[in-house]
Scaffold this motif. Structure first.
Motif, PDB file in Angstrom:
ATOM      1  N   VAL A  53       0.888  -0.902  -0.076  1.00  0.00           N
ATOM      2  CA  VAL A  53       0.226   0.397   0.002  1.00  0.00           C
ATOM      3  C   VAL A  53       0.986   1.266  -0.021  1.00  0.00           C
ATOM      4  CG1 VAL A  53      -1.812  -1.194   1.022  1.00  0.00           C
ATOM      5  CG2 VAL A  53      -0.090  -0.261   2.197  1.00  0.00           C
ATOM      6  N   GLU A  54       0.714   2.058  -0.481  1.00  0.00           N
ATOM      7  CA  GLU A  54       0.860   3.522  -0.057  1.00  0.00           C
ATOM      8  C   GLU A  54       1.712   3.890   1.185  1.00  0.00           C
ATOM      9  OE1 GLU A  54      -0.303   7.098  -2.899  1.00  0.00           O
ATOM     10  OE2 GLU A  54      -1.252   7.438  -1.187  1.00  0.00           O
ATOM     11  N   GLU A  55       2.699   4.783   1.383  1.00  0.00           N
ATOM     12  CA  GLU A  55       3.286   5.196   2.480  1.00  0.00           C
ATOM     13  C   GLU A  55       3.697   6.695   2.520  1.00  0.00           C
ATOM     14  OE1 GLU A  55       6.058   4.013   5.547  1.00  0.00           O
ATOM     15  OE2 GLU A  55       6.645   3.674   4.081  1.00  0.00           O
ATOM     16  N   VAL A  56       3.280   7.601   3.531  1.00  0.00           N
ATOM     17  CA  VAL A  56       3.344   8.905   3.578  1.00  0.00           C
ATOM     18  C   VAL A  56       4.831   8.933   4.978  1.00  0.00           C
ATOM     19  CG1 VAL A  56       3.002  10.953   4.455  1.00  0.00           C
ATOM     20  CG2 VAL A  56       1.390   9.874   2.178  1.00  0.00           C
ATOM     21  N   VAL A  83       5.520   7.401  -0.891  1.00  0.00           N
ATOM     22  CA  VAL A  83       5.930   6.044  -1.667  1.00  0.00           C
ATOM     23  C   VAL A  83       4.603   5.473  -2.137  1.00  0.00           C
ATOM     24  CG1 VAL A  83       7.309   4.808  -1.266  1.00  0.00           C
ATOM     25  CG2 VAL A  83       8.175   6.273   0.568  1.00  0.00           C
ATOM     26  N   PRO A  84       4.624   5.614  -3.517  1.00  0.00           N
ATOM     27  CA  PRO A  84       3.766   4.251  -3.820  1.00  0.00           C
ATOM     28  C   PRO A  84       3.915   3.154  -3.597  1.00  0.00           C
ATOM     29  CG  PRO A  84       4.839   5.929  -5.588  1.00  0.00           C
ATOM     30  CD  PRO A  84       5.656   5.242  -4.385  1.00  0.00           C
ATOM     31  N   VAL A 104       2.557   6.625   7.887  1.00  0.00           N
ATOM     32  CA  VAL A 104       1.305   6.206   7.518  1.00  0.00           C
ATOM     33  C   VAL A 104       1.400   5.592   6.539  1.00  0.00           C
ATOM     34  CG1 VAL A 104      -1.221   7.104   7.019  1.00  0.00           C
ATOM     35  CG2 VAL A 104       0.295   8.755   8.153  1.00  0.00           C
ATOM     36  N   LEU A 105       0.180   4.021   6.818  1.00  0.00           N
ATOM     37  CA  LEU A 105       0.575   3.459   5.702  1.00  0.00           C
ATOM     38  C   LEU A 105      -1.186   3.634   5.716  1.00  0.00           C
ATOM     39  CD1 LEU A 105       2.493   0.308   6.897  1.00  0.00           C
ATOM     40  CD2 LEU A 105       3.011   1.814   4.544  1.00  0.00           C
ATOM     41  N   ALA A 106      -1.215   3.171   4.173  1.00  0.00           N
ATOM     42  CA  ALA A 106      -2.991   2.509   3.430  1.00  0.00           C
ATOM     43  C   ALA A 106      -3.284   1.637   4.323  1.00  0.00           C
ATOM     44  CB  ALA A 106      -3.335   2.842   2.048  1.00  0.00           C
ATOM     45  N   SER A 107      -2.878   1.039   5.160  1.00  0.00           N
ATOM     46  CA  SER A 107      -3.772  -0.345   5.949  1.00  0.00           C
ATOM     47  C   SER A 107      -3.654   0.037   6.880  1.00  0.00           C
ATOM     48  CB  SER A 107      -2.966  -1.413   4.742  1.00  0.00           C
ATOM     49  OG  SER A 107      -2.694  -2.598   6.234  1.00  0.00           O
ATOM     50  N   PRO A 108      -4.007  -1.135   8.306  1.00  0.00           N
ATOM     51  CA  PRO A 108      -4.305  -1.213   9.286  1.00  0.00           C
ATOM     52  C   PRO A 108      -3.225  -1.797  10.218  1.00  0.00           C
ATOM     53  CG  PRO A 108      -6.250  -2.477   8.812  1.00  0.00           C
ATOM     54  CD  PRO A 108      -5.254  -1.841   7.327  1.00  0.00           C
ATOM     55  N   ILE A 109      -2.317  -2.666   9.410  1.00  0.00           N
ATOM     56  CA  ILE A 109      -0.954  -3.355   9.849  1.00  0.00           C
ATOM     57  C   ILE A 109      -0.033  -3.229   8.971  1.00  0.00           C
ATOM     58  CG2 ILE A 109      -1.159  -6.160   9.370  1.00  0.00           C
ATOM     59  CD1 ILE A 109      -3.931  -6.694   9.007  1.00  0.00           C
TER      60      ILE A 109
END
Length: 132
Positions: A53-56, A83-84, A104-109
């Protein structure tokens, strides 16, 4: 409504020179985000890895050399890097003081595949214990 205190979770030693504190993840009931902060000693960081997933990555204090694939940049306090998903990336504290970042990751895990590894690392998944 659930209020989460940043200091509610202890920090974890991830690798030499890196302390990490999870702020929000599946453990607290998040459905789409994982947020954590890290304190990184000079010359320490995160080796190349990818996420599904994307990350900031947000630099709060200090500076880091960050990379996506072969492209490298110095990212300083007050700046962020997007980060794509699926892209190989990492960072190194390029300063003389402790680097403090929020991620921040676009996933709860938290799921990451280290460069060259066949197996994914998972953290903060309420279905399984933390892994190294």
């Amino acid at each position: 409504m659930k209020v989460i205190g940043i200091g509610d979770r202890p920090s974890e030693h991830w690798r030499p020179g890196v302390e990490t504190r999870m702020v929000v993840s599946a453990i607290q009931g998040a459905a789409q985000l994982c947020i954590f902060e890290q304190w990184v000693a000079p010359a320490a960081g995160a080796p190349s890895h990818s996420h599904p997933v994307e990350e900031v990555l947000m630099v709060l204090d200090g500076e880091a050399e960050m990379w996506i694939d072969e492209q490298r940049k110095i990212v300083s306090a007050g700046q962020s890097l997007i980060v794509p998903a699926g892209r190989l990336h990492g960072f190194l504290n390029s300063g003389n003081a402790t680097l403090h970042i929020h991620a921040v990751l676009a996933s709860p895990i938290f799921e990451a595949t280290p460069e060259g590894a066949a197996e994914m690392v998972r953290r903060w998944d309420n279905r399984s214990p933390p892994s190294s």
